[in-house]
Write a protein that holds these residues in place. Structure first.
Motif, mmCIF file in Angstrom:
data_model
loop_
_atom_site.group_PDB
_atom_site.id
_atom_site.type_symbol
_atom_site.label_atom_id
_atom_site.label_comp_id
_atom_site.label_asym_id
_atom_site.label_seq_id
_atom_site.Cartn_x
_atom_site.Cartn_y
_atom_site.Cartn_z
ATOM 1 N N GLY A 1 11.099 7.502 -8.533
ATOM 2 C CA GLY A 1 11.004 6.083 -8.336
ATOM 3 C C GLY A 1 11.622 5.326 -9.496
ATOM 4 N N LEU A 2 11.405 4.010 -9.482
ATOM 5 C CA LEU A 2 11.991 3.107 -10.462
ATOM 6 C C LEU A 2 10.919 2.126 -10.914
ATOM 7 N N ILE A 3 10.883 1.803 -12.211
ATOM 8 C CA ILE A 3 9.998 0.771 -12.756
ATOM 9 C C ILE A 3 10.899 -0.372 -13.218
ATOM 10 N N ILE A 4 10.603 -1.612 -12.758
ATOM 11 C CA ILE A 4 11.431 -2.766 -13.117
ATOM 12 C C ILE A 4 10.561 -3.950 -13.518
ATOM 13 N N SER A 5 11.187 -4.908 -14.180
ATOM 14 C CA SER A 5 10.594 -6.197 -14.480
ATOM 15 C C SER A 5 11.302 -7.203 -13.582
ATOM 16 N N ALA A 6 10.533 -7.902 -12.709
ATOM 17 C CA ALA A 6 11.154 -8.813 -11.743
ATOM 18 C C ALA A 6 10.185 -9.922 -11.367
ATOM 19 N N TYR A 21 10.339 6.279 -4.634
ATOM 20 C CA TYR A 21 11.431 6.927 -3.922
ATOM 21 C C TYR A 21 10.830 7.991 -3.021
ATOM 22 N N PRO A 22 11.168 8.106 -1.784
ATOM 23 C CA PRO A 22 12.248 7.418 -1.076
ATOM 24 C C PRO A 22 11.775 6.197 -0.288
ATOM 25 N N GLN A 23 10.470 5.873 -0.294
ATOM 26 C CA GLN A 23 9.953 4.777 0.532
ATOM 27 C C GLN A 23 10.618 3.444 0.213
ATOM 28 N N GLY A 24 10.743 3.096 -1.071
ATOM 29 C CA GLY A 24 11.434 1.886 -1.483
ATOM 30 C C GLY A 24 10.651 0.600 -1.339
ATOM 31 N N LYS A 25 9.377 0.641 -0.953
ATOM 32 C CA LYS A 25 8.572 -0.585 -0.825
ATOM 33 C C LYS A 25 7.979 -0.931 -2.198
ATOM 34 N N PRO A 26 8.395 -2.065 -2.815
ATOM 35 C CA PRO A 26 7.929 -2.418 -4.165
ATOM 36 C C PRO A 26 6.419 -2.610 -4.222
ATOM 37 N N GLU A 27 5.809 -2.144 -5.328
ATOM 38 C CA GLU A 27 4.376 -2.308 -5.576
ATOM 39 C C GLU A 27 4.222 -2.929 -6.959
ATOM 40 N N LYS A 28 3.425 -3.998 -7.053
ATOM 41 C CA LYS A 28 3.195 -4.632 -8.355
ATOM 42 C C LYS A 28 2.316 -3.744 -9.223
ATOM 43 N N ILE A 29 2.710 -3.608 -10.479
ATOM 44 C CA ILE A 29 1.889 -2.902 -11.460
ATOM 45 C C ILE A 29 1.038 -3.899 -12.220
ATOM 46 N N THR A 30 1.621 -5.044 -12.594
ATOM 47 C CA THR A 30 0.889 -6.096 -13.307
ATOM 48 C C THR A 30 0.670 -7.272 -12.362
#
Length: 168
Positions: A1-6, A21-30
């Motif tokens: 997967g990928l961790i981003i700031s957005a 990955y591979p689902q691709g549905k973003p989940e908030k961490i904060t």
């Protein structure tokens, strides 16, 4: 997967997200009002990021007084403009929910009243000399234009310009 700031919306604070990955549905961490800039992941599955918080307040002070200024109202998150209204009140733009909204407050901090509600982002309020109207920039119709509202209660809303980027 990928961790981003957005951000979800342009005026929201940046949050940390996990995109599996591979689902691709973003989940908030904060999930808070802090802003997270930059993110890195260690080999031991530890996240590092820079968290910043904006403490914004409205202050008043007399020009001739030797008294220190007085904080009259805390403002959460971003704030974009303020003006003395002709009715001896202060009108200002600040975050309320996920949008910048126009509010009115007495100089002593009492009677805070939000005048715009969930209608895009509303910036840089200015009042008419007689105190009857507030003029401001808003993207409530999709692009920034200049609007006018009644200074007492936010009624009598009227769009004054019809361009693509009319602000300030």
């Amino acid at each position: 997967g990928l961790i981003i700031s957005a951000r979800e919306q342009p005026m929201d604070p940046s949050q940390l997200w996990r995109i599996p990955y591979p689902q691709g549905k973003p989940e908030k961490i904060t999930i808070d009002t802090a802003d997270y800039r930059g993110v890195s992941l260690s080999r031991a599955n530890m996240i590092v990021s820079v968290q910043s918080r904006r403490d914004t307040s409205i202050w008043t002070a007399g020009l001739d007084d030797n008294e220190p200024g007085k904080q009259i109202a805390p403002v959460i998150g971003l704030a974009f403009g303020l003006s003395w209204a002709g009715n001896d009140k202060i009108v200002f733009s600040s975050m309320a929910g996920s949008h910048l909204n126009i509010s009115l407050i007495n100089p002593d901090g009492s009677n805070r009243k939000q005048l715009s509600v969930n209608a895009g982002d509303n910036y840089t309020p200015a009042t008419s000399p007689d105190g009857r109207f507030i003029v401001f920039s808003s993207n409530r119709t999709g692009s920034f234009n200049i609007w006018r509202m009644n200074a007492e209660d936010g009624s009598d809303l009227k769009q004054l310009t019809f361009g693509e980027a009319n602000s300030y």
